[in-house]
Design an enzyme around this catalytic site. Sequence first.
Site, short mmCIF file in Angstrom:
data_model
loop_
_atom_site.label_atom_id
_atom_site.label_comp_id
_atom_site.label_asym_id
_atom_site.label_seq_id
_atom_site.Cartn_x
_atom_site.Cartn_y
_atom_site.Cartn_z
N SER A 187 52.40 60.09 -9.50
CA SER A 187 53.08 61.33 -9.11
C SER A 187 52.05 62.24 -8.47
O SER A 187 50.86 61.92 -8.43
CB SER A 187 53.68 62.00 -10.34
OG SER A 187 52.62 62.50 -11.13
N LYS A 188 52.52 63.38 -8.01
CA LYS A 188 51.61 64.34 -7.38
C LYS A 188 50.40 64.63 -8.27
O LYS A 188 49.30 64.82 -7.80
CB LYS A 188 52.35 65.67 -7.15
CG LYS A 188 53.12 65.68 -5.86
CD LYS A 188 52.93 67.01 -5.14
CE LYS A 188 53.40 66.89 -3.70
NZ LYS A 188 54.83 66.96 -3.57
N ARG A 189 50.63 64.67 -9.56
CA ARG A 189 49.60 65.05 -10.50
C ARG A 189 48.46 64.03 -10.58
O ARG A 189 47.32 64.37 -10.83
CB ARG A 189 50.26 65.21 -11.88
CG ARG A 189 49.51 65.95 -12.92
CD ARG A 189 50.43 66.14 -14.13
NE ARG A 189 51.25 64.95 -14.38
CZ ARG A 189 50.80 63.84 -14.93
NH1 ARG A 189 49.56 63.75 -15.31
NH2 ARG A 189 51.61 62.81 -15.12
#
Length: 490
Positions: free
Chosen positions: A261-263
């Site tokens: 994910s973006k994280r």
Amino acid sequence: MSTNTTAKKVKVRFAPSPTGDLHVGNIRTALFDWAYARHTGGTFLFRIEDTDTTRVTDEYIQAAIDTLKWLGLNWDEGPEVGGENGPYLQSQRLDIYAHWAQKFLDQKDAYHCYCSPDELEAVREAQRAANVAPGYNGHCRELTADQIAAYKAQGREAVVRMRMPDGSTTFTDEIRGDVTFDHKFVPDFVLVRADGSPLYTLAVAVDDVLMKVTHVLRGEDLLSSTPRQIRVYQAMGVAIEDYPVFAHLPFVMGQDNAKLSKRNGEVSIAWYREQGYLPEAICNYLALLGWSPGDDRENVTMAELCELFTIDKVHSSPARFDMKKLEAINGDKIRALTLDEFLKWSLPFLNKANVITGSDSEIALVKQALPLIQERIVKLDEVPAMLRFLFVKDFKVEEASLSKVTDSASKDVLKRSLAELTPLTTWNHESIEAALRTSLIEEMGLKPRIAFGAVRIATTGSTISPPLFESMELLGKDASLARISAAIAL
Ligand code: GLU
């Protein structure tokens, strides 16, 4: 069901729905598609799945095209290139999907469904309460003419739904082996919305057939849509041996083992580009996410990838994204660049950071300086900070390093350096080094780190710079001495 393994010319497609910039996961799929097409001497087809007009924008479509080009994943059929199976934007093929939806209705493979969103929600609610698999309950499958007339009179609009027969679908996935879906878990699905727009399952299946796609290599998240696509092939009358071969690529997980994910690394390729990753590095790294060349090599060129890429070397277990490994590969690729290539990649970063304006003399100096940093950086966005001292007009020592040149020991070092360097008639790194070593190290008895550290900060403004003596040579005698004098006066 047997799969298509006859020696038909391979055609692989990459079919993103650009609802944002392409991400690591999309590009890994594109890369494997491309590599498989190139390995087999087949065709790489690029199709834009933009039927969801609320989420896909022209800007994202253009960005997807630019990203593939930047990565060097050239396509043989698709936007800009054309081809005999176009158009390659699904938004330009709506009449084709409407034709097939009508045909499925005529054949009774599909039917109009008048259920309202509230009614469908009530069905789901009841299914949840009864703990049975969720999905459409077949309410509108066998409506009478009177019932239809009554719904129409109420002003209801119908979606087109595909009839899923009882039983199951089994297909051979080239990575996972035989996969079976019991139709209890594949309820009748919508092909066309009430406003007439087609859904993904209809458009993707129709296009894969009409565009003569032989291999569908895509992310594992789409595995469960396969039985629905096969149902569409059946309704289209496609012979089993003409179904595309499916191969679902393993998930890419973040370093923390959570889905990417973006994280944890799943940011757009545009971001990697801005950070100064080279396309070869991104492709090399992504190639190793779920595939290996058969040995433990980590450096894979695009040519080697094409030569070695086969589906049997794709793993079925999830791959883990590792930013440190990507950085290391990027550093390797930077070191492998020729000077002219390194210059070409660096100039936009120097221009953007306003280090240079782009004059010929500046470019010539950049070219002299780049070999000094080629071994030292891992990303191109480090180039401006490394070379700024050569071009900056109002030179200042960086705030954080000031205290390391203003103490009295450093002042002594700088005064002695100035005295030794001023008389030099030949200004090159050898003469500079000889002068400073003799005076500061041998005669003053200083440790190199202390002695040269002060000179480095005085002349380049920072504790981090290209090699000192070479830097001073490029900076020139006048500027070097002026900066040392200025530092003494601080
Ligand atoms: N357009 C779909 C997506 O971006 C992928 C289509 C496919 O590969 O089957 O999720």
